[in-house]
Design an enzyme around this catalytic site. Structure first.
Site, mmCIF file in Angstrom:
data_model
loop_
_atom_site.group_PDB
_atom_site.id
_atom_site.type_symbol
_atom_site.label_atom_id
_atom_site.label_comp_id
_atom_site.label_asym_id
_atom_site.label_seq_id
_atom_site.Cartn_x
_atom_site.Cartn_y
_atom_site.Cartn_z
ATOM 1 N N THR A 236 27.685 46.070 -20.800
ATOM 2 C CA THR A 236 26.513 45.668 -20.030
ATOM 3 C C THR A 236 25.664 44.738 -20.885
ATOM 4 O O THR A 236 25.884 44.603 -22.090
ATOM 5 C CB THR A 236 25.707 46.908 -19.584
ATOM 6 O OG1 THR A 236 24.592 46.509 -18.784
ATOM 7 C CG2 THR A 236 25.207 47.708 -20.775
ATOM 8 N N CYS A 237 24.693 44.071 -20.263
ATOM 9 C CA CYS A 237 23.793 43.163 -20.992
ATOM 10 C C CYS A 237 22.568 42.951 -20.126
ATOM 11 O O CYS A 237 22.119 43.873 -19.444
ATOM 12 C CB CYS A 237 24.498 41.849 -21.340
ATOM 13 S SG CYS A 237 25.102 40.928 -19.908
ATOM 14 N N GLY A 238 22.022 41.745 -20.113
ATOM 15 C CA GLY A 238 20.859 41.473 -19.273
ATOM 16 C C GLY A 238 21.213 41.237 -17.822
ATOM 17 O O GLY A 238 20.596 41.787 -16.917
ATOM 18 N N TRP A 265 21.364 45.133 -16.933
ATOM 19 C CA TRP A 265 20.001 45.620 -17.097
ATOM 20 C C TRP A 265 19.066 45.138 -15.990
ATOM 21 O O TRP A 265 18.129 45.846 -15.606
ATOM 22 C CB TRP A 265 19.441 45.203 -18.454
ATOM 23 C CG TRP A 265 18.147 45.876 -18.790
ATOM 24 C CD1 TRP A 265 16.916 45.312 -18.895
ATOM 25 C CD2 TRP A 265 17.961 47.283 -19.044
ATOM 26 N NE1 TRP A 265 15.968 46.260 -19.199
ATOM 27 C CE2 TRP A 265 16.584 47.484 -19.304
ATOM 28 C CE3 TRP A 265 18.819 48.380 -19.087
ATOM 29 C CZ2 TRP A 265 16.051 48.737 -19.594
ATOM 30 C CZ3 TRP A 265 18.290 49.625 -19.371
ATOM 31 C CH2 TRP A 265 16.918 49.792 -19.621
#
Length: 281
Positions: A236-238, A265
């Site tokens: 996952t990330c932004g 996110w």
């Protein structure tokens, strides 16, 4: 499959192969550059014959989240217009340290196209190898049908990530910088709190990139991924872009089972019902 990467030297030697298709996926976050900065970079100069893949255009139009994975019908239609179809070998590159080229590599793999690799070091490596650039639109050839064979295990929903978080059933690896993960630095998207999904582990994507823009060596990758070098994980990330760099790094170590939380996110932190942890909690 042995490696998800190819060198600039390999590409120079194979660039004239009739089945080869080159994709420029240059993209920059909105808080770093203006809209369409990736396309502008492509138009200033790209590898000869490369077509431009815009992750903000080839996406799910009905979603209010950025550059979400489109359905198989839209993806197939758009890549056919780029001259990409069944039987093509695809090389993806960008001008921003794997961020979008890894995302496009992952997208093709979600759609079942396995003959896709990323140019190690991107445009910088190509120029260092003495590769030419052109600023003219390519002549798109082909017209082959693109047959999607969706690999659903490579993409995870919010509900699946909730289950993984609450039950510790699947490792969650977060590619954002440490400050945002820990909750000590603001998120660049207005209105989003920083912090992380409970139980997730921070492996900033920037640490996978060597100073020359190429993928970090095997020793560094093994050190970063430690216990996650084998078996399924979810990255996952932004907003689901730099997370793909983690999937690319794991594939370089032989683990091709990394899925991606597409909403990442942006989706998680927008829902107040989702728990958020910080380093000071």
């Amino acid at each position: 499959m042995t490696s998800p990467l190819v060198s600039a030297a390999w590409l120079k030697s194979n660039i004239s192969a009739p089945d080869l298709r080159i994709i420029d996926a240059s993209w920059f976050p909105s808080w770093i550059a203006s809209a369409n900065a990736g396309r502008a970079a492509y138009e200033r100069g790209h590898i000869p014959g490369a077509v431009y893949f815009d992750i903000d255009d080839i996406c799910a139009e009905e979603s209010d989240l950025p550059h979400m994975m489109p359905d198989s019908v839209k993806f197939s239609s758009r890549v056919r217009k780029l001259g990409v179809g069944d039987g093509n070998r695809i090389v993806v590159y960008d001008s921003n340290d794997f961020i979008a080229s890894a995302r496009v590599w992952w997208m093709f793999r979600v759609m079942g196209h396995e003959d896709v690799v990323v140019l190690d070091g991107g445009l910088r490596a190509w120029e260092a190898e003495g590769g030419d650039l052109e600023d003219l639109p390519p002549i798109v050839t082909g017209g082959r049908h693109f047959t999607p064979r969706v690999q659903a295990h490579l993409i995870k929903s919010r509900e699946q990530v909730r289950e993984a978080s609450s039950g510790a059933t699947l490792p969650i690896l977060d590619a954002r910088p440490a400050g945002r993960f820990n909750g000590t630095e603001d998120e660049p998207r207005a209105g989003l709190p920083s912090g992380h999904i409970p139980g997730s582990v921070n492996i900033p994507s920037a640490k996978l990139v060597a100073p020359d823009g190429r993928m970090a060596d095997e020793i560094q990758l093994k050190k970063l991924f430690d216990d996650y070098r084998a078996g399924p994980v979810v990255a996952t990330c932004g907003s689901g872009v730099s997370a793909a760099v983690l999937a690319l790094g794991l594939a370089q170590l032989g683990n091709w089972e990394a899925a991606l939380y597409d909403g990442s996110w942006t989706e998680w932190a927008s829902d107040k019902d989702n728990p958020v942890e910080t380093s000071t909690a």
